[in-house]
Scaffold this active site. Sequence first.
Site, mmCIF file in Angstrom:
data_model
loop_
_atom_site.group_PDB
_atom_site.id
_atom_site.type_symbol
_atom_site.label_atom_id
_atom_site.label_comp_id
_atom_site.label_asym_id
_atom_site.label_seq_id
_atom_site.Cartn_x
_atom_site.Cartn_y
_atom_site.Cartn_z
ATOM 1 N N HIS A 22 0.857 -1.250 0.338
ATOM 2 C CA HIS A 22 -0.076 -0.064 -0.254
ATOM 3 C C HIS A 22 0.433 1.367 0.120
ATOM 4 O O HIS A 22 0.869 2.061 0.517
ATOM 5 C CB HIS A 22 -1.346 -0.508 1.063
ATOM 6 C CG HIS A 22 -2.338 -1.129 0.483
ATOM 7 N ND1 HIS A 22 -3.531 -0.167 0.836
ATOM 8 C CD2 HIS A 22 -2.359 -2.380 0.749
ATOM 9 C CE1 HIS A 22 -4.248 -1.414 0.042
ATOM 10 N NE2 HIS A 22 -3.355 -2.999 0.562
ATOM 11 N N ASP A 24 2.282 2.033 -3.591
ATOM 12 C CA ASP A 24 2.517 2.104 -4.551
ATOM 13 C C ASP A 24 1.744 3.144 -5.086
ATOM 14 O O ASP A 24 2.490 4.245 -5.655
ATOM 15 C CB ASP A 24 2.417 1.097 -5.527
ATOM 16 C CG ASP A 24 1.094 0.278 -5.550
ATOM 17 O OD1 ASP A 24 -0.244 0.491 -4.478
ATOM 18 O OD2 ASP A 24 1.007 -0.374 -6.506
ATOM 19 N N SER A 122 -3.177 -12.377 -10.191
ATOM 20 C CA SER A 122 -3.356 -12.297 -11.806
ATOM 21 C C SER A 122 -4.140 -11.455 -12.851
ATOM 22 O O SER A 122 -4.296 -11.340 -14.024
ATOM 23 C CB SER A 122 -4.908 -13.722 -11.505
ATOM 24 O OG SER A 122 -5.995 -13.105 -10.568
ATOM 25 N N ASP A 167 1.710 -4.049 -9.140
ATOM 26 C CA ASP A 167 2.101 -5.742 -9.662
ATOM 27 C C ASP A 167 1.856 -5.589 -11.343
ATOM 28 O O ASP A 167 3.153 -6.513 -12.284
ATOM 29 C CB ASP A 167 0.526 -5.495 -9.768
ATOM 30 C CG ASP A 167 0.440 -5.285 -8.069
ATOM 31 O OD1 ASP A 167 0.599 -5.729 -7.289
ATOM 32 O OD2 ASP A 167 -1.157 -6.144 -8.725
HETATM 33 C C1 GLA Z 1 -2.863 -4.689 -5.114
HETATM 34 C C2 GLA Z 1 -2.330 -3.632 -5.702
HETATM 35 C C3 GLA Z 1 -1.370 -2.317 -5.924
HETATM 36 C C4 GLA Z 1 -0.702 -2.625 -4.430
HETATM 37 C C5 GLA Z 1 -1.141 -3.556 -3.436
HETATM 38 C C6 GLA Z 1 -1.169 -3.219 -2.484
HETATM 39 O O1 GLA Z 1 -2.299 -5.438 -5.400
HETATM 40 O O2 GLA Z 1 -3.445 -3.648 -7.373
HETATM 41 O O3 GLA Z 1 -1.076 -1.606 -6.928
HETATM 42 O O4 GLA Z 1 -1.430 -1.640 -4.450
HETATM 43 O O5 GLA Z 1 -2.113 -3.664 -3.756
HETATM 44 O O6 GLA Z 1 0.620 -2.321 -2.208
#
Ligand code: GLA
Length: 377
Positions: A22, A24, A122, A167
């Site tokens: 959390h 990004d 995914s 991600d």
């Molecule tokens: C999910 C979101 C990411 C990031 C994470 C928490 O995976 O897709 O962008 O915010 O949660 O780190």
Amino acid sequence: MTDRPAAGSWSAPGRVNLVGEHTDYNDGFVLPFAIAHRTHAVVGRRDDARIRVASTFADAPVEVTLDELEALFPSEGAPRVAEWAAYPLGVAWALRHAATAPPVGVDIAIASDVPVGAGLSSSAAIEGAVASALTDVWGLGLDPVALARVGRRAENEAVGAPTGIMDQMASMLGRADAAIFLDCRSLHAEVVDLGFAAAGLEVVVIDTGVTHAHATGGYRDRREACERGADTMGVRALRDLSVADLPRAEQALDAETFRRVRHVVTENQRVLDAVRMLHAHGSAQIGPLLDSSHASLRDDFEISTPELDTAVDAARAAGAIGARMTGGGFGGAAIALTPHDCVDAVRDGASAAFVSAGYPAPHVFTVTPSEGARRDA
Ligand code: GLA
């Protein structure tokens, strides 16, 4: 890229985030790695201007014209297409906004071995595979960072999940035996060697089987709390606060917003500490950072679940040198950095702890830091 293959096969991986959760969407730092579980997209050019997507997730394919893409994703409200199809079609939509694409239709067939809903991304794997395929087939020449942005746009605006870019960047840029240290403001990425095999370590994933949905609910709330915290503190994003600012933040913010902010600020610091330790001492030293990340996600950000806490505690008791929930939270998976000799004990310990807590058995497996998106054939 001038070479425009008429057909081919592309793939992109899921990811595990080692530390930096959390952070990004707060313009902060993350340290994910791509895993060997991948999504494959076989794509062929058509003679007309239609897109047809088929997936092993769905009984029937979805087919639309290129011109219809725009209407599928209204700026307000849910996508006007089945959720699974919003990912690949959303990528096509976002790509056609990012570059001038020819009016050439495509057939896309998708298959994946990335567990869905486990916090292993995914969705970024689908986005990465389809974006990599379409930039080639349409001859757009977009680089991996541009494709990661396309994937995020699809996720945010087509699917409607307010996620950050971690991600997609991990899935596009992953390298064998390495993590990607990413500055989510500049998108500067550095490959950091993990050397797990040399250190005799494995990353064990304990998938709790509790699925999450980021399009709604807690994820969005946490994101809003972070934006509120940054506003009140007068900074562009929480990335602009450091640990030294926390006493001031505690005065300025209500208790709950302060806890959210403290998680993000300390988590950014943990990523920087982890990168420094990996450079100086290798992966055997980073366990305590994973443990404190979990405590912060559980107590300050409040996005863990009893199942995730059980998984983390059981893994540590069975010999893991560090463990934490990974991904967006509210379910999904925990990771445990585990000496090779203790992998079986972690698997058995987690399963036994779930049975005695009355939870369905977790799915436990190891993951290997692997290559990012690529054309396979
Ligand atoms: C999910 C979101 C990411 C990031 C994470 C928490 O995976 O897709 O962008 O915010 O949660 O780190």
